[in-house]
Design an enzyme around this catalytic site. Structure first.
Site, PDB file in Angstrom:
ATOM      1  N   HIS A 185       0.825  -1.204   0.000  1.00 36.67           N
ATOM      2  CA  HIS A 185       0.000   0.000   0.000  1.00 36.67           C
ATOM      3  C   HIS A 185       0.859   1.254   0.000  1.00 36.67           C
ATOM      4  O   HIS A 185       0.457   2.288  -0.523  1.00 36.67           O
ATOM      5  CB  HIS A 185      -0.983  -0.020   1.174  1.00 36.67           C
ATOM      6  CG  HIS A 185      -2.177  -0.864   0.881  1.00 36.67           C
ATOM      7  ND1 HIS A 185      -2.490  -1.991   1.567  1.00 36.67           N
ATOM      8  CD2 HIS A 185      -3.100  -0.762  -0.101  1.00 36.67           C
ATOM      9  CE1 HIS A 185      -3.573  -2.545   1.045  1.00 36.67           C
ATOM     10  NE2 HIS A 185      -3.957  -1.819   0.028  1.00 36.67           N
TER      11      HIS A 185
ATOM     12  N   CYS B  72      -9.292  -4.136 -11.018  1.00 35.85           N
ATOM     13  CA  CYS B  72      -8.797  -2.899 -10.417  1.00 35.85           C
ATOM     14  C   CYS B  72      -7.453  -3.097  -9.723  1.00 35.85           C
ATOM     15  O   CYS B  72      -6.942  -2.180  -9.101  1.00 35.85           O
ATOM     16  CB  CYS B  72      -9.813  -2.319  -9.445  1.00 35.85           C
ATOM     17  SG  CYS B  72     -10.116  -3.376  -8.026  1.00 35.85           S
TER      18      CYS B  72
HETATM   19  C1  PEP Z   1      -6.360  -5.619  -4.991  1.00 34.09           C
HETATM   20  O1  PEP Z   1      -6.219  -6.408  -4.052  1.00 34.09           O
HETATM   21  O2  PEP Z   1      -6.089  -5.897  -6.178  1.00 34.09           O
HETATM   22  C2  PEP Z   1      -6.870  -4.257  -4.739  1.00 34.09           C
HETATM   23  C3  PEP Z   1      -7.167  -3.452  -5.734  1.00 34.09           C
HETATM   24  O3  PEP Z   1      -6.989  -3.867  -3.451  1.00 34.09           O
HETATM   25  P1  PEP Z   1      -5.754  -3.406  -2.549  1.00 34.09           P
HETATM   26  O4  PEP Z   1      -4.548  -3.283  -3.419  1.00 34.09           O
HETATM   27  O5  PEP Z   1      -6.166  -2.116  -1.926  1.00 34.09           O
HETATM   28  O6  PEP Z   1      -5.672  -4.528  -1.562  1.00 34.09           O
END
Ligand code: PEP
Ligand code: MG
Length: 570
Positions: free
Chosen positions: A190, A503
């Site tokens: 993140h 996403c």
């Molecule tokens: C994912 O897991 O692909 C996602 C978009 O969520 P995050 O990266 O915030 O866990």
């Protein structure tokens, strides 16, 4: 002296700046010597760090007097005593003046010598004093590196550290740090996602950065390739300027695509949504002509103030995002936090051995009723200002979606009672848990749309921690199992008439666009900074030709086979 090395590019951008080294608590310093002429200055640096630590201990003692038990005060006194031990102080100075060691390395050498003595003691109490020694040396070390022996320049600084927390990223950027280089970390973390969103160049996994780079060294950083050059020479600096100019030219070329459609060569329109974690992302999404926000990571709102934001604060943030998108839908993902981050958001959660498999995402929301209902009400209120959708993270089964739907309906009723003409927003599930992906048919009538979170799906499917850089290439979406599962989810969506987006970070990689199009994907959600590049890539794709080659892609038996397919698709 010039030295080139590399980590993994995690947030693109070029930077040139003086290094600011933040060492971890443990003294991970390899041998460093200074010229004899600098030994005196190095000794003075050490002395200042020792004084600063003594002052710190005195303040701490005064603050805690009366508030803590006698034992705790005794520990502080013991630490102060260790710090004044002539053996420690004299030995450190001898190492600097006679051996010409840097102050940091002298600390490490002397620490190791004393540690050997402590370890050889029979008395377990005395043996345990090694922790105290480490504690005190860690404090001196921190002061040593807080102290900046060089004048402050204007070019900004490159932070070199073991790792950075997501909550630090925005702060560093606001402080004018021009790039971050971390020894650990992963491009999927993140922190990396946030760095990309804030356009802060970041290189992760540069494992020898801490031992190679000293405070004040000049460092050249390429956040895209992960290349690092310490003390760049004239050739490097020329290369840096050329690369900078080339990137600016490319940028200008891309800017021309802002108002162009994302249409394949054979005339099929593809929807490009943006992922957003901040106001700036939303603004950028609008300027690059995104179809909407496909993933609004609401947890950044929780992490930024290190406390749970109230309904009004959340409502204002969500409403502003909806207003900024001016009629294009904003997809709010409900809180996606786990035990590893809940703390920073002001939620006290029991420590978990495996936070990635623990109380996170929708599981956390369903455990904290008040937090979840507050968020749902804030989102529903924002819906009065424009179209929005609600997306639920880490869904494992249909029951979870049914409960969330009930709770969302209740939030709509509560908001209506306030006199607001609230409507039930479309509700979607993130596909991140392998069982939800395999059993996606069972979710079809419980959702209005689906969004595949490949960052987590890949991690769970391959059993590879997305944040563990040591696993290197093992974390990759280019695995036959991943592609087959993606094809399954997209195919199920099409059969049931449920729109499916991707996403995760793979959706933002223009090199992978032909692959995702071949698998049937028609909606991408990605960081707005990469949207124009993806648009350019898609405008160069012939969809019918890719679809005809899809069976070959799904027959690939390994990563090399998939890469060969991609090469031929170009
Ligand atoms: C994912 O897991 O692909 C996602 C978009 O969520 P995050 O990266 O915030 O866990
Ligand atoms: Mg995820």
């Amino acid at each position: 002296m010039r030295h080139a090395f590399a980590g993994h590019g995690a947030s693109k951008g070029l930077a040139l700046g003086r290094a600011r080294v933040r060492l971890p608590h443990a003294l991970e310093v390899t041998e460093q010597r200074v010229p004899a002429s600098r030994a005196k200055a190095e000794g003075a640096r050490l002395q200042e760090a020792l004084e600063a630590t003594r002052a710190e201990m005195r303040t701490l003692r005064e603050k805690l007097q009366g508030a803590l038990s006698k034992e705790a005060i005794e520990f502080i006194d013991l630490h102060a005593l260790l710090l004044d031990d002539p053996e420690l102080v004299q030995a450190l100075h001898a190492l600097i003046h006679e051996e010409h060691y840097s102050a940091g390395y002298a600390l490490r050498v002397q620490r190791d010598r004393l540690a050997a003595v402590f370890r050889s003691m029979d008395d377990p109490y005395l043996r345990a004093r090694l922790d105290d020694l480490d504690h005190i040396i860690g404090r001196v070390n921190a002061h040593l590196h807080r102290h900046d022996p060089l004048p402050r320049g204007t070019a900004g600084e490159v932070l070199v550290c073991e790792n950075i927390a997501p909550s630090e990223v925005a702060q560093l950027q606001a402080q004018g740090v021009v790039a971050v280089v971390s020894a650990a970390g992963s491009p999927l973390s993140h922190s990396a996602i946030l760095a990309r969103s804030l356009h802060l160049p970041l290189v992760v996994g540069a494992s020898d950065a801490l031992s190679r780079v000293n405070d004040g060294d000049v460092l050249m950083v390429d956040g895209e390739s992960g290349q690092l050059v310490l003390d760049p020479d004239a050739g490097d600096l020329r290369y840096y300027r050329e690369l900078q100019q080339r990137q600016q030219r490319e940028r200008r070329g891309l800017e021309r695509l802002r108002s162009k459609p994302t249409r394949t060569l054979d005339g099929v329109d593809i929807a490009l949504y943006a992922n957003a974690g901040s106001r700036e992302d939303v603004a950028r999404a609008r300027t690059v002509g995104a179809s909407g926000i496909g993933l609004y990571r609401t947890e950044f709102l929780f992490l930024q103030d290190q406390q749970t934001p109230g309904e009004e604060e959340q409502f204002l943030a969500y409403r502003d995002a909806v207003l900024a998108m001016d009629g294009r839908p904003v997809t709010f993902r409900t809180l996606d936090l786990g035990a590893d981050k809940a703390d920073s958001a002001g939620l006290a959660l029991a420590n978990e051995e495996n936070p990635a498999l623990g109380v996170r995402g929708v599981r956390l929301s369903l455990l904290y009723d008040a937090v979840f209902d507050t968020q749902l009400r804030a989102i529903v209120r924002a819906a009065a200002y424009g179209p929005l959708r609600v997306l639920v993270p880490m869904v494992a089964c249909r029951e979870e979606m049914m409960i969330v739907r009930r709770r969302l309906r209740r939030a709509v009723s509560a908001v209506r009672r306030l006199g607001v003409d609230a409507q039930m927003p479309p509700l979607g599930a993130m596909i991140e848990v392998p069982a939800a992906a395999i059993g996606v048919d069972t979710l079809a009538d419980a959702v209005d749309f689906l969004s595949v979170g490949t960052n987590d799906l890949v991690q769970y499917l391959l059993a590879v921690d997305r944040n563990n850089d040591a696993l290197g290439d093992l974390y990759s979406p280019l695995h036959p199992g991943v592609l087959r599962l993606l094809a399954h989810v997209i195919g199920a969506g099409t059969r049931h008439g449920v729109p499916v987006a991707v996403c995760g970070e793979m959706a933002g990689d223009p090199r992978l666009a032909p692959l995702l199009l071949a698998l049937g994907l028609r909606e991408f959600s990605l960081h707005p900074g990469a949207l124009l590049e993806l648009r350019r890539a898609i405008r160069g794709c012939d969809l019918a030709a890719l679809q005809a080659r899809a069976p070959r892609l799904l027959q690939a038996r390994d990563r090399r086979g998939i890469e060969r397919w991609l090469q031929q698709a170009r």
